[in-house]
Scaffold this motif. Structure first.
Motif, short mmCIF file in Angstrom:
data_model
loop_
_atom_site.label_atom_id
_atom_site.label_comp_id
_atom_site.label_asym_id
_atom_site.label_seq_id
_atom_site.Cartn_x
_atom_site.Cartn_y
_atom_site.Cartn_z
N ILE A 292 0.84 -1.21 0.00
CA ILE A 292 0.00 0.00 0.00
C ILE A 292 0.87 1.26 0.00
N ILE B 65 0.27 4.30 -2.70
CA ILE B 65 -0.14 5.65 -2.34
C ILE B 65 0.66 6.73 -3.08
N CYS C 275 -0.88 7.36 -6.36
CA CYS C 275 -2.06 8.22 -6.22
C CYS C 275 -1.64 9.69 -6.07
N TYR D 180 -7.68 -0.06 -8.34
CA TYR D 180 -7.42 0.19 -6.92
C TYR D 180 -6.93 1.62 -6.72
N THR E 178 -9.79 4.09 -7.15
CA THR E 178 -10.74 3.98 -6.02
C THR E 178 -10.20 4.71 -4.80
N LEU E 179 -8.91 4.52 -4.53
CA LEU E 179 -8.27 5.16 -3.38
C LEU E 179 -8.25 6.68 -3.55
N ARG E 180 -7.98 7.13 -4.76
CA ARG E 180 -7.98 8.58 -5.04
C ARG E 180 -9.37 9.17 -4.81
N ALA F 295 -10.02 9.44 -1.11
CA ALA F 295 -9.19 10.47 -0.48
C ALA F 295 -9.81 11.86 -0.60
N TYR G 288 -4.45 9.70 2.93
CA TYR G 288 -4.56 8.40 2.30
C TYR G 288 -4.61 7.25 3.30
N ALA H 132 -8.17 7.13 3.88
CA ALA H 132 -8.82 6.63 2.67
C ALA H 132 -8.77 5.10 2.65
N VAL H 133 -7.61 4.54 3.04
CA VAL H 133 -7.49 3.09 3.14
C VAL H 133 -8.40 2.56 4.23
N LEU I 83 -11.88 2.48 2.91
CA LEU I 83 -11.97 1.34 2.00
C LEU I 83 -12.08 0.04 2.79
#
Length: 531
Positions: free
Chosen positions: A39, A43, A46, A74, A77-79, A82, A89, A92-93, A96
């Motif tokens: 991860i 990040i 991102c 992935y 989605t993370l962006r 966030a 982030y 954000a994780v 998720l």
């Protein structure tokens, strides 16, 4: 057989919501040190999309083309998440993870219920399959704390969806499931490739073993193949337009660099297979063989048992063979296709049939003993209590209870005897200091966490090198040469070499006062300036 009632739906939702919220609340104050290295490699990708001016001197995020191939679903989605955490982030994780814990428990419950038609057995297995199992190739099965919210876990949470629609009796549902198994592939292509392989093998197995019980016709298979290709397109287009198999670099040096970064068993299937030899493998072998032996006495179950056993074996054999196929193709075409060392990891999906074998075996055992079946709710309750107490020291050496498959199901705030861990460590505090007191374009050597937590460039780190094995082989070779040169020098010469490489800061637990200026330290973590 216990069918679902309205109250059962509430129980499933309540259980999974309690686990999901438990982990979410537990990690509200977490730092980047609580995330996995995977991860922490994602990040910065991102962050580079968010601000292209970052990481100008970095090992792999200096150019987005190095990493565009990497799990785009992935990353995006993370962006997106966030945006709701003000660019944080880690949170954000965490958000998720909240959704994945819910999806994971609910979707796997529904899939088990589809095939077992027993509520208590299905909910028991849906909790069991959450437990962490460490598998060959540094792979895991299950979902747990913040560090586990990786692309592979995202895929596992969504994997049941295609199989919920799967049917060889209804062609439209079969075709929909073919498209969906390919679509979820994009969340983690390595695991996703295993899911597609499992889908194909399951279909072939059913058609061979259960002839006459399928309404599928020959015309449906080209359509299904086309739908699978269409579903995979987002990743395929990204990967094959951003990676090059042509060899315009020293292949011998590349192989030497590869062996330095990636353990040899990824390229040697016999060594990889040896990783399966261990006590934990018995947990999966036992239900497969147990159900098969039961089926030998009850012929109506024999075809199901054979299918599950064959699926597990083929999910180990076929990825192993891919290594030899890729090697032969590279020799024949003079290319450097770099996929088999990843494909061999899909062997982890060989464990999935064992969960269904366990479910079917228990189902028939319970049917033959109605008194025991009536006590299944109590058994499930005792299992949950065991999970609460599993971290007690008295269970340390007891298989299953003392293993992560039991100890990592519940968050700390729902467990007893599990010591609370510091969520924002000394390393996180140092990252915060670096963010506040160093220039945006500063270049660091040392801990890879600087890259994600402080948004600063890092060079020559081992974790970051993984990202350019496929994305930029030439830069990967240069990483190898630089690392070798650095390690062949004595300390004062190492500092001079790092200066030549435009490194501004060195973060370490070593004493470098002889040749660098100490800027800041927190506990045993030291930040030195090389300017």
């Amino acid at each position: 057989m216990v069918k679902i009632e309205k109250k059962h739906i509430y129980w499933v939702l309540a259980l999974n919501l309690a686990i999901a919220l438990g982990y979410f609340l537990e990690n509200r104050g977490a730092g980047y040190s609580q995330l996995s290295s995977d991860i922490n490699n994602i990040i910065p990708v991102c962050q580079k999309f968010d601000d292209p001016t970052l990481y100008q001197g970095d090992l792999f995020v200096n150019e987005l083309d190095n990493v565009r191939y990497y799990t785009p679903f992935y990353v995006q989605t993370l962006r997106f998440l966030a945006k709701f955490t003000r660019g944080d982030y880690v949170q954000a994780v965490n958000v998720l993870g909240l959704f994945l814990h819910l999806f994971y428990g609910i979707f796997w419950f529904l899939l088990f219920y589809k095939y077992l038609k027993d509520f208590w057995l299905s909910i028991l297995l849906s909790v069991l399959i959450r437990g962490l199992v460490w598998l060959p190739g540094f792979e895991i099965w299950g979902i747990s704390d913040l560090w586990s919210v990786m692309p592979r876990t995202f895929y596992l949470a969504l994997m049941p969806i295609p199989f919920l629609f799967y049917s060889v009796l209804k062609p439209k549902r079969f075709l929909l499931s073919a498209f969906l198994i390919a679509l979820v592939f994009n969340f983690h292509p390595i695991s996703g490739l295993g899911g597609i392989l499992l889908f194909v093998l399951l279909t072939v197995g059913i058609l061979l073993l259960f002839r006459g019980k399928s309404t599928l016709r020959l015309k449906h298979f080209p359509v299904a193949t086309g739908l699978i290709v269409i579903g995979m397109l987002p990743f395929l287009l990204t990967y094959f337009t951003k990676t090059d198999s042509a060899v315009d670099y020293d292949m011998a040096l590349y192989k030497e660099a590869f062996s330095k970064r990636i353990p040899s068993f990824f390229e040697e299937p016999s060594l990889f297979l040896k990783k399966w030899l261990g006590l934990k493998t018995l947990f999966f072998v036992f239900p497969l063989l147990g159900y098969f032996l039961y089926a030998l006495k009850h012929k109506s179950e024999l075809k199901k048992a054979l299918l599950l056993l064959a699926l597990s074996l083929l999910m180990v054999i076929i990825p192993s063979v891919s290594v030899y196929v890729e090697s032969a193709l590279n020799d024949l075409l003079g290319t450097n296709i770099r996929m088999a060392f990843q494909i061999i990891r899909v062997q982890k999906l060989a464990v999935l049939p064992a969960y269904f074998a366990l479910g079917l075996w228990l189902l028939h055992f319970l049917r033959s003993r109605s008194n025991v079946h009536k006590r299944l709710p109590m058994v499930f309750g005792l299992y949950l209590i065991m999970l609460v107490f599993a971290n007690a020291g008295v269970f340390d050496k007891i298989p299953f209870i003392g293993d992560d498959i039991s100890r990592r199901v519940l968050p700390t705030n729902l467990s007893l005897f599990e010591p609370e861990q510091e969520q924002f460590t000394a390393l996180d505090k140092m990252m915060a200091y670096i963010s506040e007191h160093t220039d945006k374009d500063a270049v660091f050597y040392g801990h890879y966490l600087v890259r994600s937590a402080s948004k600063r460039s890092v060079v020559m780190d081992v974790k970051g090198a993984s990202m350019i094995i496929e994305g930029n082989p030439k830069r990967f070779i240069q990483w190898f040469l630089d690392r070798n040169e650095l390690h062949n020098k004595k300390l004062p010469e190492q500092i001079e070499f790092l200066k030549e490489k435009q490194v501004d800061y060195y973060i370490t637990d070593l004493d470098l006062s002889c040749c660098a200026d100490l800027v800041h330290h927190i506990e045993n973590i030291r930040l030195y300036s090389l300017k």
